[in-house]
Design a protein around this motif. Structure first.
Motif, short mmCIF file in Angstrom:
data_model
loop_
_atom_site.label_atom_id
_atom_site.label_comp_id
_atom_site.label_asym_id
_atom_site.label_seq_id
_atom_site.Cartn_x
_atom_site.Cartn_y
_atom_site.Cartn_z
N LEU A 144 -1.29 12.26 0.67
CA LEU A 144 -2.63 12.12 1.24
C LEU A 144 -2.80 13.02 2.46
O LEU A 144 -3.83 13.68 2.62
CB LEU A 144 -2.89 10.67 1.62
N VAL B 136 -1.67 2.45 -3.25
CA VAL B 136 -0.75 1.64 -2.45
C VAL B 136 -0.89 0.17 -2.80
O VAL B 136 0.11 -0.57 -2.83
CB VAL B 136 -0.98 1.88 -0.94
N LYS C 9 -8.65 6.53 -3.13
CA LYS C 9 -7.68 6.51 -4.22
C LYS C 9 -6.27 6.20 -3.71
O LYS C 9 -5.49 5.53 -4.40
CB LYS C 9 -7.67 7.85 -4.96
N ALA C 10 -5.94 6.68 -2.52
CA ALA C 10 -4.62 6.39 -1.95
C ALA C 10 -4.48 4.90 -1.65
O ALA C 10 -3.43 4.30 -1.88
CB ALA C 10 -4.39 7.21 -0.69
N SER D 278 4.38 3.66 -1.04
CA SER D 278 3.40 3.99 -0.01
C SER D 278 3.80 5.21 0.82
O SER D 278 2.93 6.00 1.22
CB SER D 278 3.16 2.80 0.90
N ALA E 156 -10.23 10.84 -1.59
CA ALA E 156 -8.77 10.83 -1.63
C ALA E 156 -8.20 9.61 -0.91
O ALA E 156 -7.24 9.00 -1.38
CB ALA E 156 -8.22 12.11 -1.01
N THR E 157 -8.80 9.24 0.21
CA THR E 157 -8.32 8.07 0.95
C THR E 157 -8.54 6.80 0.14
O THR E 157 -7.66 5.93 0.09
CB THR E 157 -9.04 7.97 2.30
N ILE F 254 2.95 8.33 -1.21
CA ILE F 254 1.49 8.44 -1.35
C ILE F 254 0.88 8.94 -0.05
O ILE F 254 0.00 9.81 -0.05
CB ILE F 254 0.90 7.09 -1.78
N MET F 255 1.34 8.43 1.07
CA MET F 255 0.78 8.85 2.36
C MET F 255 1.12 10.31 2.66
O MET F 255 0.31 11.03 3.25
CB MET F 255 1.28 7.95 3.49
#
Length: 73
Positions: free
Chosen positions: A47, A33, A28-29, A40, A25-26, A43-44
């Motif tokens: 996440l 971004v 892909k995040a 961002s 997941a990190t 998205i964060m």
């Protein structure tokens, strides 16, 4: 006693799944971004929510492992 130890070990392995899930997941995040820096913040937020849910499963697995060890049937 051996089956209890095996059951506790299997329950404790949920931490591996959570770690792999959070890592994916990190990654892909970070990709998201880099493609859309203006998004961002959103998205964060997603996440962090996903990471919290993944860690919850690891904590449940740890609790089950501890309960198997302490409260032997």
């Amino acid at each position: 006693m051996n089956l209890l130890a095996i059951g506790a070990a299997i329950a404790a392995l949920t931490g591996i799944g959570a770690g792999v899930g959070i890592g994916i997941a990190t990654g892909k995040a970070v990709e998201a971004v880099s493609r859309q820096p203006e998004a961002s913040g959103k998205i964060m937020q997603l996440l962090l929510l996903g990471g919290a849910l993944a860690e919850a499963t690891a904590i449940y697995g740890l609790l089950v492992a501890i309960m198997i060890i302490i409260f032997k049937p």
